[in-house]
Design a protein around this motif. Structure first.
Motif, PDB file in Angstrom:
ATOM      1  N   ASN A 668       0.877  -1.035  -0.030  1.00  0.00           N
ATOM      2  CA  ASN A 668      -0.032  -0.043   0.034  1.00  0.00           C
ATOM      3  C   ASN A 668       0.704   1.324  -0.090  1.00  0.00           C
ATOM      4  O   ASN A 668       1.394   1.490   1.177  1.00  0.00           O
ATOM      5  CB  ASN A 668      -0.898  -0.040   1.238  1.00  0.00           C
ATOM      6  N   ILE A 669       0.756   1.874  -1.023  1.00  0.00           N
ATOM      7  CA  ILE A 669       1.730   3.291  -1.230  1.00  0.00           C
ATOM      8  C   ILE A 669       1.265   4.543  -0.773  1.00  0.00           C
ATOM      9  O   ILE A 669       1.526   5.427  -0.227  1.00  0.00           O
ATOM     10  CB  ILE A 669       2.283   3.386  -2.884  1.00  0.00           C
ATOM     11  N   GLY A 670      -0.263   4.187  -0.305  1.00  0.00           N
ATOM     12  CA  GLY A 670      -1.070   5.445   0.325  1.00  0.00           C
ATOM     13  C   GLY A 670      -2.361   5.828  -0.439  1.00  0.00           C
ATOM     14  O   GLY A 670      -3.394   5.897   0.062  1.00  0.00           O
ATOM     15  N   THR A 671      -1.982   5.913  -1.908  1.00  0.00           N
ATOM     16  CA  THR A 671      -3.362   6.054  -2.715  1.00  0.00           C
ATOM     17  C   THR A 671      -3.414   5.174  -3.876  1.00  0.00           C
ATOM     18  O   THR A 671      -4.307   5.162  -4.311  1.00  0.00           O
ATOM     19  CB  THR A 671      -2.802   7.439  -3.489  1.00  0.00           C
ATOM     20  N   LYS A 672      -2.605   4.106  -3.540  1.00  0.00           N
ATOM     21  CA  LYS A 672      -2.882   2.689  -4.399  1.00  0.00           C
ATOM     22  C   LYS A 672      -2.265   1.652  -3.605  1.00  0.00           C
ATOM     23  O   LYS A 672      -1.331   1.723  -3.058  1.00  0.00           O
ATOM     24  CB  LYS A 672      -2.085   3.168  -5.806  1.00  0.00           C
ATOM     25  N   ASP A 673      -2.973   0.379  -4.085  1.00  0.00           N
ATOM     26  CA  ASP A 673      -2.499  -0.794  -3.507  1.00  0.00           C
ATOM     27  C   ASP A 673      -2.224  -1.715  -4.610  1.00  0.00           C
ATOM     28  O   ASP A 673      -3.030  -2.048  -5.543  1.00  0.00           O
ATOM     29  CB  ASP A 673      -3.770  -1.109  -2.783  1.00  0.00           C
ATOM     30  N   TYR A 674      -0.944  -2.177  -4.379  1.00  0.00           N
ATOM     31  CA  TYR A 674      -0.487  -3.410  -5.241  1.00  0.00           C
ATOM     32  C   TYR A 674      -0.695  -4.726  -4.810  1.00  0.00           C
ATOM     33  O   TYR A 674      -0.460  -4.799  -3.673  1.00  0.00           O
ATOM     34  CB  TYR A 674       0.933  -2.929  -5.646  1.00  0.00           C
ATOM     35  N   ARG A 675      -1.176  -5.622  -5.505  1.00  0.00           N
ATOM     36  CA  ARG A 675      -1.799  -6.785  -4.993  1.00  0.00           C
ATOM     37  C   ARG A 675      -1.322  -8.050  -6.007  1.00  0.00           C
ATOM     38  O   ARG A 675      -1.643  -8.114  -7.009  1.00  0.00           O
ATOM     39  CB  ARG A 675      -3.186  -6.787  -4.917  1.00  0.00           C
ATOM     40  N   ILE A 676      -0.795  -9.284  -5.186  1.00  0.00           N
ATOM     41  CA  ILE A 676      -0.894 -10.360  -5.462  1.00  0.00           C
ATOM     42  C   ILE A 676      -1.668 -11.420  -5.006  1.00  0.00           C
ATOM     43  O   ILE A 676      -1.897 -11.516  -3.637  1.00  0.00           O
ATOM     44  CB  ILE A 676       0.803 -10.850  -5.673  1.00  0.00           C
ATOM     45  N   GLU A 677      -2.403 -12.341  -5.686  1.00  0.00           N
ATOM     46  CA  GLU A 677      -3.260 -13.229  -5.058  1.00  0.00           C
ATOM     47  C   GLU A 677      -3.214 -14.453  -5.852  1.00  0.00           C
ATOM     48  O   GLU A 677      -3.101 -14.634  -7.170  1.00  0.00           O
ATOM     49  CB  GLU A 677      -4.875 -12.660  -5.124  1.00  0.00           C
ATOM     50  N   SER A 678      -3.084 -15.652  -5.018  1.00  0.00           N
ATOM     51  CA  SER A 678      -3.016 -16.996  -5.630  1.00  0.00           C
ATOM     52  C   SER A 678      -3.782 -18.093  -4.421  1.00  0.00           C
ATOM     53  O   SER A 678      -4.159 -17.620  -3.421  1.00  0.00           O
ATOM     54  CB  SER A 678      -1.627 -17.410  -5.709  1.00  0.00           C
ATOM     55  N   ASP A 679      -4.153 -19.143  -5.188  1.00  0.00           N
ATOM     56  CA  ASP A 679      -4.597 -20.209  -4.122  1.00  0.00           C
ATOM     57  C   ASP A 679      -3.572 -20.332  -3.127  1.00  0.00           C
ATOM     58  O   ASP A 679      -2.519 -20.708  -3.368  1.00  0.00           O
ATOM     59  CB  ASP A 679      -5.035 -21.420  -5.063  1.00  0.00           C
ATOM     60  N   ALA A 680      -4.173 -20.594  -1.897  1.00  0.00           N
ATOM     61  CA  ALA A 680      -3.335 -21.028  -0.532  1.00  0.00           C
ATOM     62  C   ALA A 680      -2.907 -22.267  -0.556  1.00  0.00           C
ATOM     63  O   ALA A 680      -3.758 -23.264  -0.999  1.00  0.00           O
ATOM     64  CB  ALA A 680      -4.108 -20.398   0.640  1.00  0.00           C
ATOM     65  N   PRO A 681      -1.716 -22.775   0.051  1.00  0.00           N
ATOM     66  CA  PRO A 681      -1.226 -24.041   0.163  1.00  0.00           C
ATOM     67  C   PRO A 681      -1.925 -24.768   1.329  1.00  0.00           C
ATOM     68  O   PRO A 681      -2.485 -24.072   2.138  1.00  0.00           O
ATOM     69  CB  PRO A 681       0.245 -24.063   0.292  1.00  0.00           C
ATOM     70  N   ASP A 712       2.748 -12.024  -9.840  1.00  0.00           N
ATOM     71  CA  ASP A 712       3.595 -11.149  -9.749  1.00  0.00           C
ATOM     72  C   ASP A 712       3.026  -9.708  -9.713  1.00  0.00           C
ATOM     73  O   ASP A 712       1.631  -9.857 -10.294  1.00  0.00           O
ATOM     74  CB  ASP A 712       4.906 -11.001 -10.758  1.00  0.00           C
ATOM     75  N   VAL A 713       3.393  -8.529  -9.290  1.00  0.00           N
ATOM     76  CA  VAL A 713       2.654  -7.272  -9.705  1.00  0.00           C
ATOM     77  C   VAL A 713       4.057  -6.370 -10.046  1.00  0.00           C
ATOM     78  O   VAL A 713       5.134  -6.421  -9.538  1.00  0.00           O
ATOM     79  CB  VAL A 713       2.170  -7.177  -8.365  1.00  0.00           C
ATOM     80  N   THR A 714       3.874  -5.642 -10.908  1.00  0.00           N
ATOM     81  CA  THR A 714       4.589  -4.180 -10.855  1.00  0.00           C
ATOM     82  C   THR A 714       4.296  -3.200 -10.081  1.00  0.00           C
ATOM     83  O   THR A 714       3.220  -2.680 -10.441  1.00  0.00           O
ATOM     84  CB  THR A 714       4.160  -3.854 -12.569  1.00  0.00           C
ATOM     85  N   ILE A 715       5.269  -2.676  -9.304  1.00  0.00           N
ATOM     86  CA  ILE A 715       5.015  -1.763  -8.352  1.00  0.00           C
ATOM     87  C   ILE A 715       5.671  -0.357  -8.880  1.00  0.00           C
ATOM     88  O   ILE A 715       6.784  -0.327  -9.043  1.00  0.00           O
ATOM     89  CB  ILE A 715       5.467  -2.179  -7.011  1.00  0.00           C
ATOM     90  N   ASP A 716       4.873   0.386  -9.466  1.00  0.00           N
ATOM     91  CA  ASP A 716       5.563   1.564 -10.087  1.00  0.00           C
ATOM     92  C   ASP A 716       5.778   2.575  -9.134  1.00  0.00           C
ATOM     93  O   ASP A 716       6.236   3.735  -9.687  1.00  0.00           O
ATOM     94  CB  ASP A 716       4.525   1.912 -11.309  1.00  0.00           C
TER      95      ASP A 716
END
Length: 762
Positions: A668-681, A712-716
């Motif tokens: 969470n940068i403050g004004t934007k949330d960068y997220r990765i989601e996958s099935d949990a093991p 993956d996620v690109t965090i700009d």
């Protein structure tokens, strides 16, 4: 440390009180005979108590209690007794029954002021020339974020004189990398002579969910309805005083009450904000003019003083849009309500001193640690981390949160226009060498020595002068050694003579320096060197003001008084060498990026285990602009969920958690949330998050389960200087949640098993 000892040959501290001198003169006896009589009388004097252990009215104790009350980021004009419309009846009562100083100075940021206050020395000479967050390492002995043992604190000195010492609220006098639940503790309050501590260790804190420390232990926030930090520390201060007066009434005490108010985040119950409904509708231009007029009426500033123009970047109120006016008005209503609430807590403390019979024998010193801050910039700020990372907050972003002002859902700081109002009649703000940054209220209450109640004193005073004055009035000598460490002499000057003489002489010389900005005051004149970051110091642009005739620094005399300027420049050089101001740096926010070689944070591998106490952000693995990984071996069955790792809160941070059988990483940068989601093991698994920078403040985050990439996620945009103002949790997320996805699940403790959490940094 040899460079600290060079000052041992300075002139010794004046040990004789002016108050005693005056009494000697009035009695007609010689000074020597008078003091001998007084010493004998003091040795035979005991504190008389009634059946409740309270001091009887009119009885003297051998030594006075001492109380320091410190506000944070409150400007010169904020109190009613200094010209404000803000309701501060309790501080005004102190002023009416004590002395107000209208020419009192501090450093332009908090830690150096607090260090100078508690030691009676200049901050550079004792290792605290800038905020304690910035430990620049052995190469910069004046910037170690700590008070050197050669400069014993007032708590350490008073301990040898039979005092108990307590400190509550903000500390901010230890390097951030040392603020771990496992220490080292030598720069924490108890390591600096205090018997008890209750408050926060870092620079600022949420008022509703502070990262609390009691003595040497991190503790949970009390489960109390409508909890507020300012109220909590006063409750605890009253408890300390009650216990002291009940059990050790024969002993004096020292109590340092350091509020988080008025620093961002400005948070206060709505009822206090409502007190100022409509008060600020006229805008900052009119309010500033009104304060300026009242200051002249009160005698706080000279009749011929000039009100400075609006600061650069501050628009005249009538040029603002209606949305701006409405929003900015609420910012100031919130700030004013916060100060009134703080004053109310101060009143509770004063009344408690009175109720246990200690007020008449207590010297109270009130001040603010620096001027009001422009951290809110043009629009105001509602995100603490974004403000500190120099990230813009648009008006739309602020307006979206307007209903949250004062609550736990916003970290409010008013716009720069209102900061200038707080600093009326001066120009600019905190962190500068202009009077707005370094001139703040000083009120001294001590009925046993002050008879000219309600008077104003015009003498030039510096924060380093306060503790030497206290020592003098209490008849205390600075010991040659504390804990086996040779002490450097006091550098502040005793101003106790101003208690009884309105025309007493004042301080002649005081240097200033903070992050490359410099100034020197001498005998009514002041020279300021305006420094541009990254430029050579010899290219600094100097300004010259005759403060005795121009207290608001409106007439730069550098072209007319070149000889005077050169005289002051030489004097600055002399003082700089004398007090270890050199070497200088021009760090600002980038000071957060410095990690000295002797820091525990300067490691490449960290292993944390479940159950670890909260780790403050300034002591966590340093991930900014670095490749790093977080590895978490877990054991999990279907349905197990919760937080694995979390640092921060809703305004910024990162978290790794399992919810609804999904494994999620969020930044969470403050004004934007960068997220990765996958099935949990399920079962024995190893979770791994990796970040690889692609540019400055940018990169790619990858999530792995058992070595297999799952997203993956690109965090700009990552944070420039500081990730959050809330620390690191393992296996849960205390205080405020980083993610809204689990905001209604409390601490969201992981219901499976975590073996450990490993950070690896490159």
């Amino acid at each position: 440390m040899d460079n600290r000892l060079k000052v041992l040959n300075k002139s010794p501290f004046q040990k004789v009180t002016v108050f005693a001198s005056v009494l000697a003169l009035l009695s007609g006896c010689s000074y020597k005979n008078f003091m001998e009589q007084e010493v004998k009388a003091e040795s035979n004097k005991t504190k008389v108590t009634n059946e409740n252990g309270k001091q009887k009215e009119g009885e003297d104790s051998p030594k006075p209690n001492i109380v320091y009350i410190v506000l944070d980021d409150s400007g010169f004009s904020d109190l009613g007794s200094y010209g404000s419309e803000i309701q501060t009846p309790n501080l005004d009562w102190l002023a009416e029954n004590g002395l107000r100083y209208n020419n009192s100075h501090v450093t332009p940021v908090c830690s150096p002021t607090r260090a100078a206050l508690l030691t009676g020395r200049n901050p550079h000479d004792i290792g605290m020339s800038t905020v304690a967050n910035f430990d620049m390492g052995p190469e910069y002995p004046n910037k170690r974020g700590r008070i050197y043992p050669e400069a014993g604190t007032i708590a350490e000195v008073l301990k040898e004189e039979g005092y108990n010492s307590y400190t509550l609220g903000k500390w901010h006098l230890a390097p951030s990398h040392q603020l771990t639940p496992a220490g080292p503790y030598e720069n924490w309050p108890l390591g600096k002579g205090f018997d008890r501590f209750y408050g926060i260790l870092e620079d600022s804190s949420d008022q509703y969910k502070p990262e609390l420390v009691q003595d040497n232990s991190f503790i949970d926030v009390p489960e109390k309805e409508n909890y507020h930090f300012s109220e909590d520390i006063v409750d605890k201060a009253n408890q300390y005083v009650t216990d002291h007066a009940s059990v050790n009434p024969e002993k004096p005490f020292f109590l340092n009450l350091a509020f988080g108010a008025q620093h961002q985040p400005v948070q206060v119950p709505e009822e206090y904000i409502k007190k100022y409904d409509g008060v600020y509708d006229e805008g900052w231009d009119k309010i500033r003019e009104q304060r300026f007029k009242k200051q002249k009426e009160l005698g706080i500033i000279p009749e011929d003083a000039v009100l400075t123009p609006l600061n650069p970047g501050v628009k005249p109120w009538d040029q603002l849009t209606e949305v701006e006016k409405e929003t900015f008005t609420l910012f100031q209503e919130t700030y004013a309500g916060f100060l009134t609430h703080t004053d109310e807590q101060i009143g509770r403390f004063i009344n408690h001193l009175r109720s246990v019979g200690e007020l008449d024998n207590t010297m109270i010193v009130f001040l603010s640690d620096n001027g009001a801050s422009a951290m809110g910039k043009a629009t105001g700020s509602i995100n603490h981390t974004m403000a500190y990372n120099d990230m813009p907050e648009t008006l739309d972003y602020v307006v979206e949160n307007i209903d949250n002002f004062g609550t736990d859902k916003a970290k409010v700081e008013f716009p720069a226009g209102w900061a200038q109002v707080s600093n009326t009649p001066f120009k600019l703000y905190k962190s500068t060498m202009y009077e707005a940054g370094i001139r703040t209220p000083l009120i001294v209450y001590y009925p046993k020595a002050i008879k000219d109640k309600g008077a104003i004193r015009n003498q030039y005073v510096h924060v380093s002068d306060i503790t030497p004055t206290v020592y003098d009035l209490a008849g205390i000598e600075l010991p040659d050694e504390i804990k086996g460490v040779k002490q450097i002499p006091l550098q502040g000057e005793n101003f106790a003579d101003t208690f009884v003489k309105a025309d007493a002489p004042d301080k002649k010389t005081q240097y200033y320096e903070n992050n490359g900005q410099r100034a020197i005051y001498h005998d009514g004149w002041k020279a300021i060197a305006r420094h541009t970051k990254g430029q050579a110091y010899e290219n600094d642009v100097w300004e010259l003001y005759h403060l005795a005739k121009d207290p608001t620094e409106t007439n730069n005399l550098v072209a007319k008084e070149l000889k005077k300027l050169k005289e002051l420049q030489k004097l600055w050089d002399k003082e700089a060498k004398k007090y270890d101001v050199l070497p200088m740096t021009d760090i600002m926010g980038d000071g957060f990026l410095v990690m000295p070689s002797d820091s525990n944070r300067n490691r490449n591998t960290f292993t944390f285990y479940p159950g670890m106490s909260l780790l403050l952000e300034g002591a966590t693995p340093f991930i900014i602009n670095r490749s790093y990984s977080i590895t978490v071996p877990i054991s999990r069955e279907a349905g197990d969920e919760g937080v694995l790792v979390a640092l921060g809160n809703y305004e910024s941070g990162y978290t790794l958690y399992v919810k609804d059988d999904k494994l999620v990483y969020e930044y969470n940068i403050g004004t934007k949330d960068y997220r990765i989601e996958s099935d949990a093991p399920v079962g024995q698994s190893t979770i791994r998050y990796e970040f690889n920078p692609t540019d400055l403040h940018k990169g790619i985050g990858n999530l792995y389960i058992n070595g297999n990439k799952t997203g993956d996620v690109t965090i700009d945009q990552t944070h420039k200087f500081k990730v959050s103002f809330e620390g690191l949790d393992i296996g849960r997320d205390t205080h405020y949640p980083v993610s809204t996805a689990y905001q209604n699940k409390g601490t969201f403790e992981f219901t499976g098993e975590i073996e450990k959490v490993i950070y690896e940094l490159k």
